[in-house]
Design an enzyme around this catalytic site. Structure first.
Site, PDB file in Angstrom:
ATOM      1  N   GLU A   1      43.880  47.365  94.057  1.00  0.00           N
ATOM      2  CA  GLU A   1      43.246  47.773  92.789  1.00  0.00           C
ATOM      3  C   GLU A   1      43.847  47.009  91.610  1.00  0.00           C
ATOM      4  O   GLU A   1      44.905  46.374  91.740  1.00  0.00           O
ATOM      5  CB  GLU A   1      43.411  49.286  92.570  1.00  0.00           C
ATOM      6  CG  GLU A   1      44.858  49.731  92.426  1.00  0.00           C
ATOM      7  CD  GLU A   1      45.014  51.033  91.653  1.00  0.00           C
ATOM      8  OE1 GLU A   1      44.522  51.132  90.510  1.00  0.00           O
ATOM      9  OE2 GLU A   1      45.676  51.953  92.180  1.00  0.00           O
TER      10      GLU A   1
ATOM     11  N   LYS B   1      51.959  61.062  92.498  1.00  0.00           N
ATOM     12  CA  LYS B   1      53.061  61.385  91.583  1.00  0.00           C
ATOM     13  C   LYS B   1      53.044  62.857  91.234  1.00  0.00           C
ATOM     14  O   LYS B   1      51.984  63.440  91.095  1.00  0.00           O
ATOM     15  CB  LYS B   1      52.878  60.620  90.273  1.00  0.00           C
ATOM     16  CG  LYS B   1      53.353  59.219  90.305  1.00  0.00           C
ATOM     17  CD  LYS B   1      53.632  58.743  88.875  1.00  0.00           C
ATOM     18  CE  LYS B   1      54.159  57.329  88.915  1.00  0.00           C
ATOM     19  NZ  LYS B   1      53.093  56.338  89.120  1.00  0.00           N
TER      20      LYS B   1
HETATM   21  N1  PSU Z   1      48.902  56.794  89.951  1.00  0.00           N
HETATM   22  C1  PSU Z   1      49.934  55.939  89.886  1.00  0.00           C
HETATM   23  N2  PSU Z   1      49.741  54.695  89.353  1.00  0.00           N
HETATM   24  C2  PSU Z   1      48.522  54.303  88.879  1.00  0.00           C
HETATM   25  C3  PSU Z   1      47.423  55.219  88.979  1.00  0.00           C
HETATM   26  C4  PSU Z   1      47.666  56.450  89.516  1.00  0.00           C
HETATM   27  O1  PSU Z   1      51.027  56.284  90.294  1.00  0.00           O
HETATM   28  O2  PSU Z   1      48.394  53.160  88.384  1.00  0.00           O
HETATM   29  C5  PSU Z   1      46.058  54.786  88.518  1.00  0.00           C
HETATM   30  C6  PSU Z   1      45.156  54.499  89.720  1.00  0.00           C
HETATM   31  O3  PSU Z   1      44.301  53.419  89.388  1.00  0.00           O
HETATM   32  C7  PSU Z   1      44.339  55.769  89.857  1.00  0.00           C
HETATM   33  C8  PSU Z   1      44.175  56.146  88.405  1.00  0.00           C
HETATM   34  O4  PSU Z   1      43.108  55.592  90.499  1.00  0.00           O
HETATM   35  O5  PSU Z   1      45.427  55.852  87.814  1.00  0.00           O
HETATM   36  C9  PSU Z   1      43.816  57.608  88.234  1.00  0.00           C
HETATM   37  O6  PSU Z   1      43.444  57.830  86.917  1.00  0.00           O
HETATM   38  P1  PSU Z   1      42.788  59.249  86.531  1.00  0.00           P
HETATM   39  O7  PSU Z   1      43.896  60.241  86.721  1.00  0.00           O
HETATM   40  O8  PSU Z   1      42.372  59.083  85.102  1.00  0.00           O
HETATM   41  O9  PSU Z   1      41.653  59.459  87.473  1.00  0.00           O
END
Ligand code: PSU
Ligand code: MN
Length: 303
Positions: A25, A159
């Site tokens: 990604e 996390k």
């Molecule tokens: N968790 C991490 N590092 C990240 C992300 C999540 O430890 O970089 C990023 C990923 O791209 C994940 C996104 O898909 O954040 C999720 O964002 P949201 O919570 O807004 O859906």
């Protein structure tokens, strides 16, 4: 559809030769880590995938196209630019149509990987149900995507900025297998364990590849989460990181940070408060996931 997808030479060649391919990604690059560590991580992870026998395909939106596999200058662009959109399922059509630069999240990388017929995808951590969901309704679109789209995501769990028990419940409801790699516990990203027992575990890339193939054969829709714990020697102490995460979540609430800004805000606060220690761990665990992801992709092609 062909009008919207552009493969790099390396990925095109790999597809032609039926070589194993691993998707990566780009939100982790643009919104998950600071420059220049983000681009160093991205290039290094690609190299790790190559040296384990697979071909990396980092995914992003550039100039109206879904790019499958990025050149070095494109990685640099995603790592450095100020105005890179964070693209989840919701944003995909708009960012392509308006020809903006977009970094793909877990959800949209899964969509693009499936379009490109790539089954395996390596990242750091997935999005999930946020703490305080009863007030905010903040549940990552990653979870819905995992319920829909047939891509296997190799990660270090999620996390603990998230509510991990609720995240697992959500995945259970959606019918998403969460398989611990050589562990019975859900890894919590910075730490190898969370105290939460998983339903499934697997001991080898081969046994994971076989589960993926069987799911395909049964035409069961949706993804699979492979939860690979951070190596002990690179992990952080649970009490140390949990305290920092609590402070970061509180700060986000006080500042009224919400929606797509929530996760990037928390990630950068944690790096700041840990004086870079969390970044070091984050990089190591992505590298560790890249080794496993490549091995699973290789094992899958040998079935
Ligand atoms: N968790 C991490 N590092 C990240 C992300 C999540 O430890 O970089 C990023 C990923 O791209 C994940 C996104 O898909 O954040 C999720 O964002 P949201 O919570 O807004 O859906
Ligand atoms: Mn959200």
């Amino acid at each position: 559809m062909k009008n919207y997808i552009e493969f790099s030479k390396e990925v095109q060649q790999a597809k032609h030769n039926s070589q194993p391919i691993v998707a990566l990604e780009s939100t982790i690059i643009s919104h998950g880590m600071p420059y220049p560590q983000n681009v160093e991580m991205a290039k290094n992870v690609e190299q790790i995938i190559r040296s384990n026998g697979a071909v990396p395909a980092t995914i992003a939106i550039i100039n109206g196209k879904i790019k499958i596999g990025l050149e070095s200058d494109e990685l640099e662009l995603l790592a450095k630019s100020e105005n890179v959109a964070k693209v989840s399922r919701r944003d995909l059509a708009e960012i392509i149509a308006t020809k903006r630069i977009g970094a793909t999240t877990v959800a949209s990388t899964m969509i693009c990987a499936e379009l490109a017929e790539i089954q395996f995808f390596v990242t750091g951590g997935i999005g999930g149900v946020h703490r305080g969901v009863e007030h905010t309704m903040d549940i990552s679109a990653d979870l819905e995507e995992l319920g829909e789209t047939n891509v296997t995501v190799i990660c270090a769990g999620a996390k603990s900025i998230l509510d991990l028990p609720k995240t697992l419940e959500y995945l259970e409801t959606k019918g998403v297998p969460v398989i611990g790699y050589q562990t019975n516990e859900l890894p919590a990203f910075f730490t190898p364990d969370s105290g939460i027992t998983l339903n499934s575990s697997a001991d080898s890339p081969e046994s994971i590849a076989l589960i993926c193939k069987t799911k395909n054969d049964l035409s069961l829709k949706g993804g699979i989460v492979i939860a690979n714990p951070v190596p002990k020697e690179h992990s952080l102490s649970k009490t140390y990181i949990d305290k920092i995460i609590k402070e970061a979540v509180k700060e986000a609430t006080n500042k009224g940070i919400s929606g797509k800004d929530s996760t990037p805000f928390l990630l950068s606060k944690i790096v700041e408060k840990s004086e870079g220690q969390s970044l070091e761990t984050n990089i190591k665990l992505v590298e560790n996931n890249a080794v496993l992801g490549a091995k699973i992709a290789v094992a899958f092609t040998q079935l």
